[in-house]
Structure formats: structure tokens, C-alpha cells
Design an enzyme around this catalytic site. Structure first.
Site, short mmCIF file in Angstrom:
data_model
loop_
_atom_site.label_atom_id
_atom_site.label_comp_id
_atom_site.label_asym_id
_atom_site.label_seq_id
_atom_site.Cartn_x
_atom_site.Cartn_y
_atom_site.Cartn_z
N HIS A 165 4.56 -1.10 7.10
CA HIS A 165 5.06 -1.04 5.72
C HIS A 165 5.00 0.40 5.22
O HIS A 165 4.04 1.11 5.49
CB HIS A 165 4.19 -1.94 4.83
N CYS B 198 11.08 -1.65 3.41
CA CYS B 198 10.87 -2.10 2.03
C CYS B 198 11.72 -1.21 1.14
O CYS B 198 11.42 -0.03 0.94
CB CYS B 198 9.39 -1.99 1.66
N HIS C 125 11.78 -6.16 3.05
CA HIS C 125 11.38 -6.44 1.66
C HIS C 125 12.53 -5.96 0.79
O HIS C 125 12.80 -4.75 0.78
CB HIS C 125 10.14 -5.65 1.28
N ASP D 32 11.21 -9.21 -2.68
CA ASP D 32 9.94 -8.57 -2.96
C ASP D 32 9.79 -8.41 -4.46
O ASP D 32 10.75 -8.04 -5.14
CB ASP D 32 9.88 -7.22 -2.25
N HIS D 33 8.63 -8.66 -4.94
CA HIS D 33 8.30 -8.54 -6.37
C HIS D 33 9.40 -9.19 -7.22
O HIS D 33 10.42 -9.64 -6.72
CB HIS D 33 8.12 -7.09 -6.80
N TYR E 276 4.38 -10.90 -8.38
CA TYR E 276 4.76 -12.08 -7.60
C TYR E 276 4.97 -13.35 -8.44
O TYR E 276 4.46 -14.41 -8.10
CB TYR E 276 3.73 -12.33 -6.49
C1 DNO Z 1 2.78 -5.05 -2.52
C2 DNO Z 1 3.03 -5.13 -1.08
C3 DNO Z 1 2.03 -4.37 -0.24
C4 DNO Z 1 2.21 -4.75 1.22
C5 DNO Z 1 1.30 -4.03 2.17
C6 DNO Z 1 1.70 -4.34 3.60
O1 DNO Z 1 3.22 -5.87 -3.24
O2 DNO Z 1 4.32 -4.77 -0.77
O3 DNO Z 1 0.75 -4.67 -0.66
O4 DNO Z 1 1.97 -6.10 1.37
O5 DNO Z 1 1.33 -2.68 1.96
O6 DNO Z 1 0.73 -3.90 4.46
#
Ligand code: DNO
Length: 404
Positions: free
Chosen positions: A239, A277, A304, A360-361, A377
């Protein structure tokens, strides 16, 4: 693309039933209760699989745990200090156990001390929705005046230092405490409430470590784990740094396309892959996300998808987490690049054609507001994001568009 959803386990306010109703196809999870460095045993892995497999009324959910996010890499491994060799062996053993349980994709990160960092976890938008935000002058106010890190002021442009002093003057004690809490929320084990002294102690451990050294430690780590992953059939995916620039004087080494290219080449195995991401990388104006997908797609094992709006053109800017189709990343171009990669994989006869993605988010909207969920989340905000992304995926894959 495989539509997945991050689930934090039985304590998550969003249930397995909710995931089913959101129409997800697979689950992303982690054993958050196991301390970093300790083994993920077959029993613990099987327990989480069972939890994902049932709905509230006891019927089968039909969902499987498909992606691990994250199998945490200990600070000792990142520093190559203390118990790091033992932690490495344990990490490999956990990977073997996960593979034996049928899980093939493992996400991790290599950010020292801080995982992700924001100054606001619920910043109000004009619509009344709230989102996460990184405000550079607020962050500088924390770094220079609250944490009082020696040399911090020299690491920000002059206008940011001046603005940070004004911001600090306008903060009451509650806001100062909240700012410090928000910033350290992404610390490993942050739920245990870190004090400023803890943060200083963590930072001191990295004093003087260059980006070159940290990168070498990452490559050493991958030289150990990626060959085993390749052998047992696991796809590892790193990530990116979030935000993708150095903070608190700490080195960061996975912030740009060049960073990824170097680490991918250094350990040139398919199992050594990328979590692309778009939100984290998108917080830098010089990262071209659809282009990265085109150029490095064969090693992208996990996606992501989210979007941020930058508030300046510098490499370090304030930004906020915008709607999934708003913000700086062209999500249609991004998804088109993913679909093109999937078609290439199909033509090559690869078995991992469908790349797992998760929305994501999300912003807090409707009933998300006021719920004390995991920041970033919310159920409805993420579902809105997923629905928008799914619309693009479906349209771009439709014969009317593909044939056009
Ligand atoms: C936050 C996430 C990060 C991710 C880690 C992966 O919302 O995108 O905490 O899970 O960095 O290792």
C-alpha cells in the site's frame, strides 16, 4: 474487477448482512486483535472465515475472506532492529497459514510509525456530509507547536509556518487535543491512546534514518517474503504512503511511480505487487493514476478506489476526501485502464484476471452521521461510492461501449 468491501470483524458497525445488501462479492479483513509481530494461527484465521460466512439469522452469506488488509509489518522489521528476524519468520508463517486457508492476496504497508494521517476525521462539507481532511497548516501547528519536534519549522514553507502560528493562536485546548488525537489515529495500536511522549519515542527510533536505508529494508523484507509468496501462490501488494510525502521527519519510500518501479524491479517477481490506492497516491499532483495502471498494471493485485481534492499545486498540499467521482483522479479513465489490464491478463492466460477492488473510504452521509464508526468507513457513504464505481464498470464493459 472483483467488488470487495473492508470489514473490521464482529465489532464493525457494518454487518455481514449489510455487505451482502451492498452487493459485494468478497471481503477484505484482518485479525486486528492480534498484536503486530505475533502469529496468525490457523484457528484464528478459520474463526474470521466463519464470521464472514454467516448472516444474522444463521444462513450462509456466500461471502469469503479474499484479501488480507493488512498483515502488519513490525516496526522492528522496518528498522532492522531488535526481534526483526523472528518477526520475519512469523510473518512468513502467517502467510503460509493464510494460503492454506485459501487466501491469496495480502496487503501490507511500509510506512514508519504513522500509517495514514489526517488532521480532521469528520470535516463538514457544505452539504452537511463529513469527510476526512489533511490540512497542511494545521498539521504544521501540531508538529511545530504541540509536538514541539526540534527542526520541524524548517521542513515547511514559510507561509505554512506563519499560518500554523495563526491557527494555533485560534485553537482552544479542546481543539489542540482533538488535533493531536486525529494525527496519531493512524499510529500502530493507536486505539490504545498514544501520548505525545509515545510519539516522540517512536520518532526518536528513526532519527537519522534516510529514505535510502528504509528502502533497502523494504527490499530486504521482500527478498525474504516474495519468493515464498511466489512459491505458495500468494500475491503480496504494498500500500502507498498516505499522504504520499514525508512527515514528522520520517522517511517515506512508496509515494510515487518511481518508488514503485524501483521496488518492483529490485525483487522482480509477480508475487511482489502493488495495492494501487488512487486516494493515497492521488494526494500528489505529479502522480498519474490511470498512467500508473497502464504501465504497472501487471503487478497490481489490489485496488483502492477513492478520490481527493487538492487545495494547491505543490507536492505537499492540504486535501480532503471527496466523492468517489469527484476530486483529481479521472475515475472513468482509471477504470478503463483496469479493464484493459484485465483483458490483457485474459489473453495471456493468467488465472488472476479479476483484480479485487474496494470502494475506499466514503463521506459520512444520511444515517452515517452521528454514528461512531471507523473513520472513513461509513456504510452508506461507501455504498454510494461503490454504486458509482459499479455504474462506470458496468457501462465501460457493455458491448455498446466496448464496440463503439
Ligand atoms: C486507511 C487504509 C490504510 C491501509 C494500510 C494498508 O484507511 O487505507 O490503513 O489499510 O495502510 O497496509
Amino acid at each position: 474487477m472483483r467488488q470487495t468491501w473492508r470489514w473490521f470483524g464482529p465489532k464493525d458497525l457494518v454487518s455481514v448482512d449489510d455487505m451482502r445488501q451492498a452487493g459485494v462479492e468478497g471481503v477484505v479483513s484482518a485479525l486486528h486483535h492480534i498484536p503486530t509481530g505475533a502469529l496468525w494461527t490457523p484457528d484464528e484465521i478459520a474463526r474470521r472465515q466463519r464470521q464472514i460466512g454467516v448472516m444474522r439469522d444463521g444462513s450462509a452469506s456466500g461471502l469469503n475472506w479474499e484479501v488480507v488488509e493488512s498483515l502488519p509489518v513490525s516496526e522492528d522489521i522496518k528498522k532492522q532492529k531488535g526481534d526483526w528476524r523472528a518477526h520475519l519468520e512469523t510473518w512468513k508463517e502467517s502467510m503460509r497459514n493464510l494460503r492454506a486457508a485459501g487466501i491469496e492476496v495480502i496487503c501490507y504497508n511500509f510506512m514508519p510509525v504513522l500509517d495514514w494521517t489526517r488532521t480532521d476525521l469528520a470535516w463538514r462539507r457544505p452539504s452537511g456530509a463529513t469527510c476526512m481532511r489533511f490540512d497542511l497548516p494545521d498539521f504544521a501547528a501540531f508538529d511545530i507547536h504541540i509536538l514541539e519536534r526540534p527542526g520541524a519549522a524548517e521542513e515547511f514553507p514559510e507561509w505554512v509556518v506563519a499560518e500554523a502560528a495563526l491557527r494555533l493562536a485560534g485553537m482552544d485546548e479542546d481543539r489542540k487535543a482533538a488535533l493531536a488525537r486525529n494525527v496519531v489515529f493512524g499510529l500502530p495500536g493507536a486505539a490504545e491512546q498514544f501520548t505525545l511522549e509515545d510519539v516522540r519515542r517512536h520518532l526518536a527510533e528513526y532519527a537519522g534514518m534516510s529514505a535510502g536505508t528504509l528502502r533497502r529494508h523494504l527490499i530486504d523484507f521482500l527478498s525474504e517474503v516474495a519468493p515464498l509468496a511466489e512459491e505458495v501462490g500468494v500475491r503480496l501488494c504494498c500500500h502507498p504512503d498516505d499522504p504520499p510525502f514525508p512527515l514528522l521527519g520520517l522517511p517515506r519510500v512508496m509515494s510515487t511511480e518511481a518508488d514503485y518501479a524501483e521496488v518492483m524491479q529490485a525483487v522482480d517477481l509477480k508475487a511482489n505487487g502493488i495495492t494501487l490506492c488512487t486516494g493515497s497516491l492521488g494526494a500528489r499532483p505529479d502522480n498519474d493514476l490511470p498512467g500508473m495502471m497502464e504501465r504497472m498494471g501487471e503487478r497490481v493485485h489490489f485496488l483502492h478506489l477513492r478520490n481527493v481534492t487538492l487545495e494547491g499545486d505543490d507536492l505537499r498540499n492540504s486535501f480532503f476526501e471527496d466523492g468517489h467521482l469527484d476530486g483529481g483522479t479521472d475515475m472513468v479513465a482509471m477504470i478503463a485502464a483496469v479493464l484493459a489490464e484485465e483483458r490483457r491478463r485474459e489473453a495471456e492466460g493468467r488465472t488472476d484476471i479479476s483484480i479485487p477492488m474496494r470502494p475506499d473510504h466514503g463521506q459520512d452521509i444520511l444515517d452515517d452521521l452521528g454514528r461512531k464508526g471507523q473513520p472513513g468507513y461509513p456504510a452508506i457513504g461507501r455504498l454510494k461510492g461503490l454504486a458509482e464505481l459499479r455504474g462506470i464498470m458496468t457501462a465501460l464493459d457493455h458491448p455498446l461501449v466496448r464496440g463503439a
